[in-house]
Design a protein around this motif. Structure first.
Motif, short mmCIF file in Angstrom:
data_model
loop_
_atom_site.label_atom_id
_atom_site.label_comp_id
_atom_site.label_asym_id
_atom_site.label_seq_id
_atom_site.Cartn_x
_atom_site.Cartn_y
_atom_site.Cartn_z
N TRP A 1 0.89 -1.11 -0.20
CA TRP A 1 -0.13 -0.02 0.01
C TRP A 1 1.02 1.19 -0.05
CZ3 TRP A 1 -4.96 -0.44 -0.86
CH2 TRP A 1 -5.60 -1.52 -0.42
N LYS A 2 0.40 2.39 -0.64
CA LYS A 2 0.97 3.68 -0.66
C LYS A 2 0.18 4.32 0.70
CE LYS A 2 1.97 7.62 -3.96
NZ LYS A 2 1.41 7.82 -5.22
N VAL A 3 0.96 4.61 1.74
CA VAL A 3 0.24 4.94 2.77
C VAL A 3 0.37 6.18 3.31
CG1 VAL A 3 0.34 4.35 5.50
CG2 VAL A 3 0.58 2.50 3.82
N THR A 4 -0.74 6.99 3.71
CA THR A 4 -0.76 8.16 4.54
C THR A 4 -1.54 8.29 5.76
OG1 THR A 4 -0.87 9.27 2.30
CG2 THR A 4 -1.52 10.66 4.05
N ALA A 5 -1.11 9.02 6.71
CA ALA A 5 -1.62 9.34 7.83
C ALA A 5 -1.68 11.02 8.22
CB ALA A 5 -0.96 8.66 9.21
N TRP B 1 -13.95 18.84 11.47
CA TRP B 1 -13.12 17.81 10.76
C TRP B 1 -13.56 17.04 9.84
CZ3 TRP B 1 -12.90 16.28 16.79
CH2 TRP B 1 -11.83 16.85 17.57
N VAL B 2 -15.02 17.18 9.53
CA VAL B 2 -15.19 16.31 8.23
C VAL B 2 -14.86 17.28 7.25
CG1 VAL B 2 -17.41 15.74 6.99
CG2 VAL B 2 -17.52 15.30 9.72
N ASP B 3 -14.98 18.44 7.33
CA ASP B 3 -14.42 19.35 6.26
C ASP B 3 -13.10 19.15 5.86
OD1 ASP B 3 -17.06 20.53 6.02
OD2 ASP B 3 -16.58 22.11 7.23
N ASP B 4 -12.14 18.86 7.09
CA ASP B 4 -10.67 18.70 6.58
C ASP B 4 -10.57 17.40 5.98
OD1 ASP B 4 -10.04 21.11 7.82
OD2 ASP B 4 -9.38 20.07 9.90
N LEU B 5 -11.11 16.39 6.36
CA LEU B 5 -11.10 15.12 5.69
C LEU B 5 -11.50 14.98 4.21
CD1 LEU B 5 -10.26 12.15 5.51
CD2 LEU B 5 -12.46 11.73 7.23
N ALA B 6 -12.69 16.03 4.15
CA ALA B 6 -13.17 15.89 2.72
C ALA B 6 -12.10 16.66 1.87
CB ALA B 6 -14.42 16.30 2.71
N ALA B 7 -11.67 17.68 2.22
CA ALA B 7 -10.81 18.57 1.67
C ALA B 7 -9.38 17.74 1.29
CB ALA B 7 -10.44 19.85 2.16
N PHE B 8 -8.99 17.14 2.18
CA PHE B 8 -7.91 16.50 2.05
C PHE B 8 -7.62 15.29 1.11
CE2 PHE B 8 -4.57 13.00 3.39
CZ PHE B 8 -3.36 13.81 3.22
N TRP B 9 -8.98 14.64 1.37
CA TRP B 9 -9.25 13.33 0.48
C TRP B 9 -9.26 13.88 -1.16
CZ3 TRP B 9 -9.83 8.07 1.01
CH2 TRP B 9 -10.19 7.40 -0.09
N ALA B 10 -10.00 15.09 -1.47
CA ALA B 10 -10.01 15.41 -2.77
C ALA B 10 -8.63 15.94 -3.29
CB ALA B 10 -11.00 16.60 -2.78
N GLU B 11 -7.84 16.24 -2.55
CA GLU B 11 -6.39 16.42 -3.09
C GLU B 11 -5.59 15.16 -3.19
OE1 GLU B 11 -2.79 18.68 -1.20
OE2 GLU B 11 -4.57 19.84 -1.45
N TRP B 12 -5.63 14.14 -2.07
CA TRP B 12 -5.08 13.13 -1.96
C TRP B 12 -5.27 12.13 -2.93
CZ3 TRP B 12 -6.49 8.10 -0.57
CH2 TRP B 12 -5.62 7.23 -0.11
N GLU B 13 -6.57 12.24 -3.41
CA GLU B 13 -6.76 11.14 -4.24
C GLU B 13 -6.29 11.44 -5.80
OE1 GLU B 13 -11.14 10.67 -5.00
OE2 GLU B 13 -11.46 12.94 -5.47
N THR B 14 -5.86 12.59 -6.01
CA THR B 14 -5.38 12.80 -7.58
C THR B 14 -4.14 12.41 -7.63
OG1 THR B 14 -4.61 15.17 -6.60
CG2 THR B 14 -6.74 15.20 -7.43
N THR B 15 -3.25 12.06 -6.68
CA THR B 15 -1.92 11.69 -6.64
C THR B 15 -1.90 10.09 -6.03
OG1 THR B 15 -1.45 12.74 -4.53
CG2 THR B 15 -0.80 14.01 -6.37
N LYS C 1 -5.87 3.94 -7.32
CA LYS C 1 -6.82 3.19 -6.97
C LYS C 1 -6.24 1.67 -6.89
CE LYS C 1 -10.86 5.48 -9.12
NZ LYS C 1 -12.07 5.21 -10.06
N PRO C 2 -6.98 0.85 -6.16
CA PRO C 2 -8.04 1.09 -5.31
C PRO C 2 -7.56 1.82 -4.04
CG PRO C 2 -7.13 -0.87 -4.76
CD PRO C 2 -6.40 -0.67 -5.87
N ARG C 3 -8.22 3.01 -3.77
CA ARG C 3 -8.22 3.95 -2.45
C ARG C 3 -9.07 3.53 -1.22
NH1 ARG C 3 -7.38 7.51 -6.91
NH2 ARG C 3 -9.67 7.68 -6.92
N VAL C 4 -8.46 3.29 -0.09
CA VAL C 4 -9.20 2.60 0.67
C VAL C 4 -8.87 3.56 2.28
CG1 VAL C 4 -9.29 0.12 -0.09
CG2 VAL C 4 -7.41 1.06 1.60
#
Length: 322
Positions: free
Chosen positions: A76-80, A107-121, A124-127
C-alpha cells in the motif's frame, strides 16, 4: 528522526520514522496547517493501492507507525494525517493539552478536502482506515458522501460511549449544561496529579501490551508537542451531536460501500452495542468482534489479537478493494 532501511520490519518502526516515510504538512482551505506522514510507494515489491489512516482522539500517527509500516510492506501507498487541534496539527482550545473543537463538522471538512487533493496523486484502489474518533469521523464523512473509497475499515469506532446507556438527546443535554457552566474549552475530566503524565490505570483501557503502550510515552518525551490530555466539555457536547447524526438509520443507509467494523465487547471507552447496531444498519458491513482478550486499541494490542485484526483487514481488502 529516521529509522533503518525502507524494508525495516513493522516492529522496528515503532520508535523510529522509517526511511521510506516522509513527514510534512498539508494546508487546509482555511489556512490551518495539519501534519501528515506518507510512504510514497508500496513496499514489498508490488503496488497494492493507496491507504489513508485517520487516528483517534488525542492520538498522533507515531502511535501507529508499526501498523502503517505493515500496510506499506503489503504494497500500500500509505498516508496518515493528524486531526486539526491535536498532535502535530496545533491546538483549538486555550491550553496546550486539552482537546477541543467547536464543531465536528470542521474535521469532516478537513477530511473531505484532504481526500479530494490526496486522491489526485494516489492510485486506485483507494481505501481508508479510522480508529475510534477517527472511525467515527470517517463514517460521518461517508454518510455525507464527501469521500469515495473503495472500502473502509472502522477500528473501535466512537459511535457511543461505553457504560452510558442514555439516549443521545439526554447526553447532549448534559454536555450542553456542563459546557455552559464556564468556559466550554475547559477539561471535561481530571487527567493526572502530575502535569503531562499519563494517568494511572490508563493502559488497561487501551491495550494488554505494556511495551506497545510504552511507545506513546516514549514519543511524547521525544516530541512534547504530541502531549494531549482530556477533551473539553465543548468537545463532549459536539461528540454527542455528531454521534446522533451518524447513527441515524437514514444516514447509515447512504453508506453503500463495503465496511469492516472491528470491535471488542470489553471496550470501556466506546460502546460495543452502538457498533453492533451500526453493523446491522449499514447496507454492506461486516463485524469482527473480540472479547476480553482485547481492549480499545485493537491495532496496538498483544500479538494474538493484533495479528487476527490485521489478517481480517487484509482479507477484507483483498475481497473488496481490487
Amino acid at each position: 528522526m529516521t529509522g533503518t532501511p525502507a524494508n525495516q520490519t513493522p516492529a522496528d518502526a515503532r520508535r523510529a520514522i522509517p526511511d521510506a516515510a516522509t513527514e510534512s504538512t498539508w494546508e487546509a482551505p482555511d489556512g490551518h496547517v495539519l501534519r501528515r506522514i506518507d510512504w510514497p510507494a508500496g513496499g514489498g515489491g508490488h503496488d497494492r493501492g493507496s491507504l489513508l489512516f485517520m487516528p483517534g482522539r488525542g492520538d498522533a500517527y507515531e502511535k501507529y507507525l508499526e501498523t502503517l509500516q505493515h500496510f506499506y510492506l503489503q504494497g500500500w501507498k500509505v498516508t496518515a494525517l493528524d486531526w486539526r487541534g491535536q498532535a502535530g496539527s496545533g491546538r483549538l482550545g486555550f491550553d496546550e493539552t486539552t482537546g477541543h473543537v467547536e464543531d465536528f463538522a470542521h474535521w469532516v471538512d478537513d477530511l473531505a478536502a484532504f481526500w479530494a487533493e490526496w486522491e489526485t496523486t494516489h492510485e486506485k484502489p483507494r481505501v481508508i482506515v479510522g480508529h475510534s474518533m477517527g472511525g467515527h469521523l470517517v463514517l460521518r464523512t461517508l454518510t455525507e458522501k464527501r469521500i469515495d473509497p473503495a472500502a473502509a475499515v472502522l477500528v473501535a469506532p466512537m459511535l457511543g460511549f461505553a457504560g452510558v446507556p442514555l439516549p443521545y438527546w439526554l447526553l447532549r443535554g448534559f454536555g450542553r449544561l456542563r459546557a455552559s457552566m464556564g468556559d466550554h474549552r475547559r477539561p471535561a475530566w481530571k487527567w493526572s496529579e502530575k502535569p503531562g503524565a499519563l494517568p494511572a490505570g490508563r493502559q488497561h483501557l487501551l491495550t494488554h501490551d505494556a511495551t506497545r503502550y510504552a511507545d506513546e510515552s516514549w514519543w511524547r518525551e521525544i516530541r512534547p508537542e504530541l502531549v494531549m490530555g482530556p477533551a473539553s466539555w465543548g468537545w463532549l457536547e459536539q461528540s454527542v451531536i455528531s454521534m446522533r447524526k451518524v447513527m441515524a438509520p437514514d444516514a447509515l443507509a447512504k453508506v453503500t460501500l463495503p465496511v469492516l467494523l472491528l470491535s471488542t465487547s470489553a471496550d470501556r471507552l466506546v460502546s460495543p452495542r452502538a457498533i453492533r447496531k451500526a453493523a446491522k444498519l449499514l447496507p454492506d458491513a461486516e463485524l469482527f468482534e473480540f472479547g476480553p482478550e482485547s481492549a480499545h486499541e485493537i491495532l496496538r494490542e498483544a500479538d494474538p489479537v493484533r495479528d487476527r485484526a490485521l489478517d481480517a483487514i487484509t482479507r477484507f481488502f483483498d475481497e473488496n478493494a481490487r
